[in-house]
Write an enzyme that holds these catalytic residues in place. Structure first.
Site, mmCIF file in Angstrom:
data_model
loop_
_atom_site.group_PDB
_atom_site.id
_atom_site.type_symbol
_atom_site.label_atom_id
_atom_site.label_comp_id
_atom_site.label_asym_id
_atom_site.label_seq_id
_atom_site.Cartn_x
_atom_site.Cartn_y
_atom_site.Cartn_z
ATOM 1 N N HIS A 48 0.822 -1.208 0.000
ATOM 2 C CA HIS A 48 0.000 0.000 0.000
ATOM 3 C C HIS A 48 0.858 1.260 0.000
ATOM 4 C CE1 HIS A 48 -3.953 1.832 0.566
ATOM 5 N NE2 HIS A 48 -3.392 2.671 1.403
ATOM 6 N N LYS A 90 -6.713 14.119 -7.281
ATOM 7 C CA LYS A 90 -6.178 12.773 -7.090
ATOM 8 C C LYS A 90 -7.332 11.807 -6.859
ATOM 9 C CE LYS A 90 -2.713 10.178 -4.433
ATOM 10 N NZ LYS A 90 -1.917 10.175 -3.198
ATOM 11 N N SER A 93 -7.964 4.597 -3.436
ATOM 12 C CA SER A 93 -8.842 3.473 -3.111
ATOM 13 C C SER A 93 -9.043 3.357 -1.602
ATOM 14 C CB SER A 93 -8.217 2.175 -3.628
ATOM 15 O OG SER A 93 -6.960 1.959 -2.988
ATOM 16 N N HIS A 94 -10.193 2.844 -1.219
ATOM 17 C CA HIS A 94 -10.430 2.412 0.161
ATOM 18 C C HIS A 94 -11.237 1.122 0.100
ATOM 19 C CE1 HIS A 94 -10.156 4.234 4.404
ATOM 20 N NE2 HIS A 94 -8.958 4.225 3.842
ATOM 21 N N ASN A 95 -10.672 0.154 -0.630
ATOM 22 C CA ASN A 95 -11.406 -1.063 -0.962
ATOM 23 C C ASN A 95 -11.551 -2.028 0.208
ATOM 24 O OD1 ASN A 95 -11.313 0.027 -3.548
ATOM 25 N ND2 ASN A 95 -9.547 -1.190 -4.152
ATOM 26 N N ASP A 116 -5.682 14.947 1.146
ATOM 27 C CA ASP A 116 -4.645 15.026 0.111
ATOM 28 C C ASP A 116 -4.757 16.322 -0.686
ATOM 29 O OD1 ASP A 116 -3.272 12.669 0.585
ATOM 30 O OD2 ASP A 116 -4.552 11.471 -0.711
ATOM 31 N N GLN A 318 -7.935 9.307 12.039
ATOM 32 C CA GLN A 318 -8.205 10.257 10.966
ATOM 33 C C GLN A 318 -8.004 11.717 11.407
ATOM 34 O OE1 GLN A 318 -9.561 9.141 7.519
ATOM 35 N NE2 GLN A 318 -8.096 7.800 8.504
ATOM 36 N N ASP A 500 -5.193 8.187 -11.675
ATOM 37 C CA ASP A 500 -5.677 6.812 -11.831
ATOM 38 C C ASP A 500 -5.771 6.107 -10.489
ATOM 39 O OD1 ASP A 500 -3.107 5.640 -11.118
ATOM 40 O OD2 ASP A 500 -2.418 6.174 -13.110
#
Length: 739
Positions: A48, A90, A93-95, A116, A318, A500
């Site tokens: 990651h 940007k 992902s947070h899959n 970000d 967070q 992407d």
């Protein structure tokens, strides 16, 4: 320092190999690491954070153009949009977190991407999301759980974005059984900033203080980066503690405090604490400049009792930032954050040693060189192998399937969850806050915002067809770039750059690694040919459960610029009596099509070569004709072909259409040939548009007139009211059937 007890177990829990451990000992000059250092290496060398499997293939991406201000390597990419303004954007992902805990996983995905953006000094002004779920139709346990995931993810995205006051103006939602065990939640955000007021994530200047700001640190998200770098099994729900918990109201305060701080001259660099928290932010800031850092972890604001140095370095709590400030500015910075009700603490300083020295109540608890950890993670050259399944799926053509009546095909395709309106989703998002949305969700193709500061407009679109990528990862990924660019062009904007989010399965599987390598080649090729460089991005691997990987899903978000906010081109019918024109040639292409998937339950076929020249000519025609006010609307032709594109335009505009299209076979009204568009033109402009198309060698066919109470395409037709009912009600009925 003695070797850790139960070393094999510790390495297994931290997803480190014995070879990596030997490299760690070498980096530490023969010394065995302690558990804090093991945790740091584990996080920084995780897939990651380090991109160790993917870096080899990302290196060749085109990243430069006259309008690119900042390419990959920072929190987000930046492009010049004129008159001293820049767009910062940007996608990430947070899959894995969203599959385990859909509400918080999706919410914190939004929170992370917003940080970000504003870490760069920009105010976020638009969000998109790209969501992939598994089978949601039916009464199976899988379908019920997938519907639960849809509801949780959408609620999480809406909750966080709405509380932050950032509009969610578009995105995409798609479904395939390949996502049954691993959904994909990709979040995109875009912000605006003055081009000369961009902030970077760097630490420099010996003696400059390092200041922690934002929320207190807890144990939530511990091991999140490592969790996101592994495959799922049946036991994965036990990973819920590795999912962070978000608080959008705190993030809103953090946003405003940071933007106030950026108006001062106090900041050297600032970094969001995202994956791997304090570890990644501190190592990345110092790693970029070759600086060293001293940090006192007992000074980090804590919200739980008994936390350890390991907890503080690896927590992914967070709404936190790390600031490298100018000496003498400490109190001014603390005052700003305390005014906004946020914690701020001086936890360290910059040194010239090139080392990370961590202290706990005065005792050194870690001491390691920064560069090898942040810049020299192993770059793996994993084996690749062309997937065996391709021979079978590529050999099939649409002719291998039983004939089906066009009317039946039309009705089934129209009711596909890939086609129907997703208002159930986007109505849960505030799309109009900030009052700049010129083309919002549900209006087809790209979404657009106006830029008050310079009178222009930005268009953005997120796209990927995983079926194309499954049957041909290279061409499929290239077509994701093409499709996102075409959608932007259909709004009258010039496509400029992409971000992407590359979602793939287990990189330890040579067939998955081959898919990834091929997809990267496709993106490189398309971005070079279309002159749309990559300015930021994200890689998400290990998207598999019990050995089953998701379809290759390289999601692409394209951003383009329209020189006038008054010339944002709609994608739905505007006026009865106007003509509808088909631009581009139809060649009966069905590889990876919705037609084969919906009617025969398969993903099969092959893709022709991508004709970038034809694509660029189409973009140029629509953009230039729009500048001359020759067009009333433009929509690209993609899923389900011409018949479905016309149906969507009719449903959203509440205007009928009767069209006759020149095709070789009747089913070709459902084909997915690329580089085609439907445009609406007033009859007085037909001659001028015909001439422009002829100049570019683009086929031009007047196929019908807007109006009437039906949607009719060649020999298929339905009452407009029936089309609208299917289009607008199918999705909600499917997702809410358990409630």
């Amino acid at each position: 320092m003695s070797q850790i007890e139960n070393l094999d177990e510790v390495l297994k829990n931290h997803k480190l190999s014995n070879e990596e451990y030997q490299e760690i000992v070498r980096i530490l000059e023969g010394r065995h690491p302690n558990v804090v250092e093991i945790g740091i290496f584990s996080a920084m060398w995780s897939e990651h954070c380090s991109y160790k499997s993917s870096k080899k293939y990302l290196n060749g991406f085109p990243t430069k153009a006259p309008w690119v201000i900042q390419g990959p390597g920072e929190n987000a990419g930046v492009i010049d949009i004129g008159e001293g303004m820049a767009a910062v954007f940007k996608m990430e992902s947070h899959n894995h977190p969203s599959f385990i805990e859909p509400f918080q996983g999706a919410a914190t995905g939004v929170g992370g991407i917003l940080r970000d953006i504003f870490t760069m000094g920009a105010r976020p002004v638009a969000n998109l999301n790209a969501l992939r779920f598994g089978q949601v139709k039916g009464d199976s346990e899988i379908s019920k759980y997938q519907r639960h995931l849809v509801r949780g993810v959408v609620e999480g995205i809406g909750s966080y974005g709405n509380c932050m006051g950032v509009p969610t103006i578009g995105g995409e939602v798609s479904f395939d059984e390949s996502y049954n065990g691993n959904i994909l939640v990709n979040a995109f955000s875009l912000g605006l900033v003055k081009a000369d007021e961009i902030f970077l994530g760097v630490a420099s200047g010996v003696g400059n203080p390092v200041i922690y700001v934002g929320s207190k640190t807890g144990r939530d998200g511990l091991g999140g980066a490592v969790m996101s770098s592994d495959s799922f099994t049946e036991e994965s729900k036990s990973l819920r503690p590795t999912v962070q918990v978000g608080d959008p109201f705190t993030e809103k305060l953090l946003l405003e405090a940071c933007l106030e701080l950026f108006k001062t001259d106090h900041v050297v660099g600032i970094q969001d604490m995202g994956a791997a928290g304090l570890t990644s932010s501190s190592f990345e800031m110092a790693g970029k400049t070759g600086a060293g850092l001293i940090m006192h972890l007992d000074k980090v604001p804590a919200r739980e009792e008994g936390m350890t140095p390991y907890d503080f370095m690896l927590s992914e709590s967070q709404e936190r930032m790390l600031i490298c400030a100018k000496q003498g500015s400490e109190q001014a910075i603390i005052d700003i954050f305390e005014k906004w009700g946020l914690d701020a603490a001086i936890i360290g300083e910059v040194t010239d040693t090139g080392r990370m020295e961590l202290y706990w109540h005065g005792e050194k608890c870690a001491d390691m060189p920064i560069a090898p950890v942040s810049e020299e993670a192993p770059m793996l050259d994993r084996p690749t192998s062309r997937p065996k399944y391709l021979d079978g799926v590529n050999a099939k053509t649409v002719n291998d399937y039983a004939a089906i009546a066009d009317q039946e095909a039309f009705e089934k395709l129209l009711a596909s969850l890939e086609v129907v309106d997703k208002s159930w989703v986007y109505q849960q998002y505030d799309s109009m806050v900030q009052t700049n949305t010129a083309k919002g969700p549900g209006s087809l193709d790209a979404s657009c915002i106006r830029i008050k500061e310079n009178g222009k407009a930005l268009a953005m679109s997120s796209d990927c067809n995983p079926r194309y990528c499954y049957i041909d990862p290279k061409k499929g990924a290239a077509l994701a770039v093409v499709e996102s660019g075409r959608n932007v062009a259909m709004s009258g904007a010039r496509p400029l750059s992409i971000t992407d989010c590359l979602n793939f399965g287990n990189p330890e599987n040579p067939e998955v690694m081959w898919q990834f390598a091929q997809a990267c080649e496709g993106i490189k090729e398309a971005c070079l040919e279309l002159n749309t460089p990559v300015v930021s991005g994200n890689v998400s691997l290990y998207n598999e459960t019990n050995g089953v990987s998701v379809f290759p899903t390289p999601a692409i978000a394209m951003v383009g610029l329209n020189e006038s906010q008054n010339k944002v081109l709609p994608s739905v019918f505007q006026q009865e009596g106007n003509s509808v024109i088909l631009l581009g040639d139809s060649r009966g292409e069905f590889g990876g099509s919705l037609y084969i998937k919906e009617l025969f339950g398969e993903t099969a076929g092959s893709l022709p070569a991508v004709d970038y020249g034809a694509e660029l000519k189409l973009w140029d025609l629509v953009i230039e004709a729009n500048k001359k006010d020759l067009l009333k609307a433009a929509k690209d032709v993609n899923l389900g072909g011409i018949a479905i594109a016309l149906s969507k335009m009719a449903a959203v505009s509440d205007k009928g259409i009767a069209a006759n299209v020149d095709v070789l076979q009747s089913r070709d009204i459902f084909d997915e040939t690329q580089s085609r568009a439907l445009v609406e033109v007033e009859n007085k402009h037909l001659e001028a548009l015909t001439a422009m198309a002829a100049d570019r060698g683009i086929k031009f066919e007047i196929i019908g007139t807007i109006g009437g109470s039906k949607v009719k395409v060649n020999d298929v037709e339905l009452p407009l009211e029936k089309v609208k009912k299917v289009y607008f009600t199918t999705f909600a009925k499917t997702i809410e059937q358990d409630l």
